[in-house]
Design a protein around this motif. Structure first.
Motif, short mmCIF file in Angstrom:
data_model
loop_
_atom_site.label_atom_id
_atom_site.label_comp_id
_atom_site.label_asym_id
_atom_site.label_seq_id
_atom_site.Cartn_x
_atom_site.Cartn_y
_atom_site.Cartn_z
N HIS A 113 43.98 52.00 21.61
CA HIS A 113 43.15 51.60 20.53
C HIS A 113 43.50 52.78 19.71
N PHE A 114 43.35 52.39 18.29
CA PHE A 114 44.03 53.09 16.81
C PHE A 114 43.16 54.17 17.30
N GLY A 115 43.67 55.71 16.52
CA GLY A 115 42.87 56.48 15.62
C GLY A 115 43.32 56.60 14.43
N HIS A 116 42.84 57.26 14.11
CA HIS A 116 42.34 57.40 12.81
C HIS A 116 43.26 57.72 11.93
N ASP A 117 44.06 58.38 12.18
CA ASP A 117 45.89 59.39 11.34
C ASP A 117 47.15 57.94 12.20
N GLY A 118 46.50 56.66 13.27
CA GLY A 118 47.91 55.69 13.12
C GLY A 118 48.47 56.09 14.53
N ARG A 119 48.09 56.86 15.51
CA ARG A 119 48.41 57.24 16.61
C ARG A 119 47.82 55.75 17.01
N LEU A 120 48.74 55.64 18.94
CA LEU A 120 47.42 54.65 19.50
C LEU A 120 48.10 55.58 20.87
N VAL A 121 46.46 55.42 21.46
CA VAL A 121 46.48 55.40 23.11
C VAL A 121 46.01 54.39 23.61
N SER A 122 46.69 54.99 25.02
CA SER A 122 46.83 53.60 25.92
C SER A 122 46.02 53.64 27.42
N SER A 123 46.17 52.85 28.65
CA SER A 123 45.52 53.02 29.31
C SER A 123 46.33 51.87 30.39
N GLY A 124 46.25 51.77 31.70
CA GLY A 124 46.78 51.29 32.60
C GLY A 124 47.18 51.28 33.72
N ARG A 125 47.72 50.04 34.54
CA ARG A 125 47.93 49.87 35.46
C ARG A 125 48.61 51.14 36.23
N ASP A 126 49.39 51.76 35.78
CA ASP A 126 50.79 52.70 36.25
C ASP A 126 49.17 54.15 36.02
N ARG A 127 47.97 53.78 36.17
CA ARG A 127 46.92 55.00 36.72
C ARG A 127 47.47 56.13 35.12
N HIS A 128 47.60 55.95 34.15
CA HIS A 128 48.15 56.98 33.00
C HIS A 128 47.25 56.58 32.05
N LEU A 129 47.19 57.61 30.86
CA LEU A 129 46.72 56.93 29.57
C LEU A 129 48.09 57.73 28.62
N ARG A 130 48.36 57.41 28.25
CA ARG A 130 49.41 57.75 26.71
C ARG A 130 49.28 57.35 25.46
N LEU A 131 49.94 58.31 24.79
CA LEU A 131 49.42 58.58 23.07
C LEU A 131 50.66 58.11 23.09
N TRP A 132 50.76 57.38 21.48
CA TRP A 132 52.24 56.66 21.04
C TRP A 132 51.87 56.40 19.51
N ASP A 133 53.78 57.10 18.98
CA ASP A 133 53.34 57.21 17.48
C ASP A 133 53.36 55.44 17.28
N GLN A 134 53.91 54.53 16.20
CA GLN A 134 53.43 53.43 15.67
C GLN A 134 54.19 52.16 15.78
N ASN A 135 55.34 53.94 16.22
CA ASN A 135 57.26 53.46 16.66
C ASN A 135 57.41 52.38 17.85
N GLY A 136 56.00 52.76 18.90
CA GLY A 136 56.32 53.08 20.10
C GLY A 136 57.06 53.50 20.73
N LYS A 137 57.05 55.16 20.25
CA LYS A 137 57.66 56.57 21.50
C LYS A 137 56.40 56.57 21.26
N GLN A 138 56.27 57.58 22.66
CA GLN A 138 55.47 57.87 23.45
C GLN A 138 55.94 59.59 23.30
N ILE A 139 53.81 60.02 23.00
CA ILE A 139 54.21 60.86 22.34
C ILE A 139 53.69 62.36 23.38
N LYS A 140 53.18 61.47 24.67
CA LYS A 140 52.52 62.42 25.37
C LYS A 140 51.79 61.85 26.33
#
Length: 170
Positions: A113-140
């Motif tokens: 999902h895109f956030g209103h500020d352009g960051r993305l959050v994702s979920s996956g089979r690795d059992r984690h949520l990940r926060l990303w910038d639009q360049n694919g850099k993991q924030i958290k």
């Protein structure tokens, strides 16, 4: 099903039927401006349609497994797609080109999902949520959950992310 059926919200009539996908349709998302409709299938095919006439706008290739989710940036110019191949891909709508592509979750991405500020959050089979910038850099990274992380979303103000796993834990 392999069909996309678009119904009128005014009276419920069937406005369009699209028969382009060769496998089950697994993801559908309208652009925020209502101009485009994106659809993805179990073979990794990603199609973008004109929302009002159902004409083909872009046929986008790239995922090697089933598509799992789609999300539009607020300006409707960038589409994010995810799949069982574990990747997040960003697509530019003016020309249909892939502008970013990164490995996000080992074993597959469930949701993005895109956030209103352009960051993305994702979920996956690795059992984690990940926060990303639009360049694919993991924030958290958040987690792990007890089971496969299935959903992730931003709160309305973008200050928190919320996720849920296969067992129902939020």
């Amino acid at each position: 099903a392999r069909l996309i059926k678009v119904h009128s919200t005014v009276d419920g009539h069937l406005a369009h039927t699209i028969k382009k996908h060769t496998e089950w349709v697994t993801a559908v998302a309208y652009s925020p401006d209502g101009v485009l409709l994106a659809t993805g299938d179990r073979n990794g095919a990603l199609m973008v349609w004109e929302a009002h006439g159902a004409g083909e706008f872009h046929s986008l290739g790239g995922h090697s497994g089933a598509l799992t989710d789609l999300s539009w940036r607020d300006d409707s110019n960038i589409l994010a797609s995810t799949g069982e191949d574990g990747r997040i891909r960003l697509w530019e709508m003016s020309n249909g080109k892939q502008v970013k592509n990164w490995g996000a979750h080992g074993g597959g991405v469930s949701c993005v999902h895109f956030g209103h500020d352009g960051r993305l959050v994702s979920s996956g089979r690795d059992r984690h949520l990940r926060l990303w910038d639009q360049n694919g850099k993991q924030i958290k990274a958040f987690g792990p959950f007890d089971d496969i992380a299935m959903q992730a979303a931003f709160t309305h103000d973008g200050k928190r992310v919320i996720g849920g796993d296969w067992s129902g834990q939020i």
